[in-house]
Structures are given as C-alpha cells and as structure tokens.
Design a protein around this motif. Structure first.
Motif, mmCIF file in Angstrom:
data_model
loop_
_atom_site.group_PDB
_atom_site.id
_atom_site.type_symbol
_atom_site.label_atom_id
_atom_site.label_comp_id
_atom_site.label_asym_id
_atom_site.label_seq_id
_atom_site.Cartn_x
_atom_site.Cartn_y
_atom_site.Cartn_z
ATOM 1 N N LYS A 51 0.828 -1.211 0.000
ATOM 2 C CA LYS A 51 0.000 0.000 0.000
ATOM 3 C C LYS A 51 0.860 1.258 0.000
ATOM 4 C CE LYS A 51 -3.536 -2.418 2.514
ATOM 5 N NZ LYS A 51 -3.381 -3.041 3.797
ATOM 6 N N HIS A 52 2.027 1.196 0.659
ATOM 7 C CA HIS A 52 2.926 2.353 0.656
ATOM 8 C C HIS A 52 3.459 2.606 -0.752
ATOM 9 C CE1 HIS A 52 3.486 3.775 4.789
ATOM 10 N NE2 HIS A 52 3.089 2.568 5.118
ATOM 11 N N GLU A 54 1.962 1.747 -3.567
ATOM 12 C CA GLU A 54 0.854 2.207 -4.407
ATOM 13 C C GLU A 54 0.477 3.651 -4.116
ATOM 14 O OE1 GLU A 54 -1.975 -0.768 -3.373
ATOM 15 O OE2 GLU A 54 -1.164 -2.232 -4.800
ATOM 16 N N GLN A 55 0.550 4.049 -2.857
ATOM 17 C CA GLN A 55 0.109 5.391 -2.485
ATOM 18 C C GLN A 55 1.205 6.444 -2.663
ATOM 19 O OE1 GLN A 55 -1.917 5.439 1.236
ATOM 20 N NE2 GLN A 55 -2.295 7.607 1.193
ATOM 21 N N LEU A 104 -0.188 6.140 6.108
ATOM 22 C CA LEU A 104 -1.150 5.930 5.028
ATOM 23 C C LEU A 104 -2.414 6.726 5.300
ATOM 24 C CD1 LEU A 104 -0.861 2.068 4.630
ATOM 25 C CD2 LEU A 104 -0.184 3.759 2.943
#
Length: 149
Positions: A51-52, A54-55, A104
């Motif tokens: 997720k890191h 992707e974000q 996040l």
C-alpha cells in the motif's frame, strides 16, 4: 511491481548503499496495515507493505527498504539493530533512511447514524446508536408510545 522486481530492487539497494549483499527474501505482505515494512529476526526476510508503494511511489518504497536493510545488516553483524540503539540511528543517518515511514491515508468510516425517538405524550427525546422496536418500548417517564423522528 512483482516479487522478482522487488527482490532485485532490494538486492541492488543493498549492494549500492551498504556494500553488502542481501541473501534472503523480500516480499510484499498484504496483511501489513500500519507499518511500511518489517525485518523478521528468525528468517532474516524483509516484508514490505504494498500500500505504501501504491500510495507514495517507488521513492517511498526505496526509503522503507533502506530502513529495513539497516535492521538486516546490523542484526547479522551482531550490532544494535533496534530503533533505540545508537548503531541503528547512526546507520540510518549515514544511508539517508527515514526513522519512520509516512502514514497511510485512513479509510474513514461513515458517521454512525443516531436515531432520535420522541415520546408522543410528554415530548421527551431519546438518542440511540441502535434502532429499537417502538412497538416493544415505551417512554420511561410517562409510559406512552415512542415515535422515530
């Protein structure tokens, strides 16, 4: 980015930044929620939060990899590998790795619905998070029926 690309990136960063090879496995762990990554003491593997990536992109992922490689190399050398150890903090500063990763964006939950019930006789209001059956419950003050407003 898939598993092979991630492994190659970690090995490349380890050689380029630390001058030492990374001989274990690095992979994305989908169960990680709040942390950017973690170094496993028993297996010496590195788990990273996709997720890191992707974000925030590859730059943030590289910073997290550097941080985890600091844990990795210090642990294998028998030096202080924990966040509070001087060896760890000095190596972080030397390689330009962050001490913490960026947080996040949180998935904000929808605001809870508040149900308001009004007594039909005396007008007393009741606020509840949960819906109640107004056929079974009556006003506590005057025993009259309730109405959902």
């Amino acid at each position: 980015m898939d598993q092979k690309q991630l492994q190659a990136l970690v090995e490349q960063i380890s050689i380029r930044v630390f001058g030492k090879p990374f001989r274990h496995t690095a992979f994305f762990n989908p169960r990680l929620r709040t942390t950017g990554g973690r170094y496993m003491l028993q297996t010496h593997n590195i788990e990273l939060n996709k997720k890191h990536y992707e974000q925030f992109g590859e730059e943030e992922l590289i910073a997290i990899i550097k941080h985890e490689l600091c844990h990795y190399h210090l642990h294998l050398e028998g030096k202080g590998y924990r966040h509070r150890d001087r060896d760890f903090r000095e190596l972080l500063q030397k390689v330009g790795a962050p001490r913490y990763c960026r947080p996040l964006a949180r998935n904000t939950k929808a605001p809870k619905t508040i149900y308001t019930y009004i007594c039909t006789s005396c007008g007393l209001t009741y606020r509840r998070k949960r819906r109640i059956n107004i056929d079974r419950y009556v006003c506590g003050r005057c025993r009259s029926k309730l109405k959902l407003s």
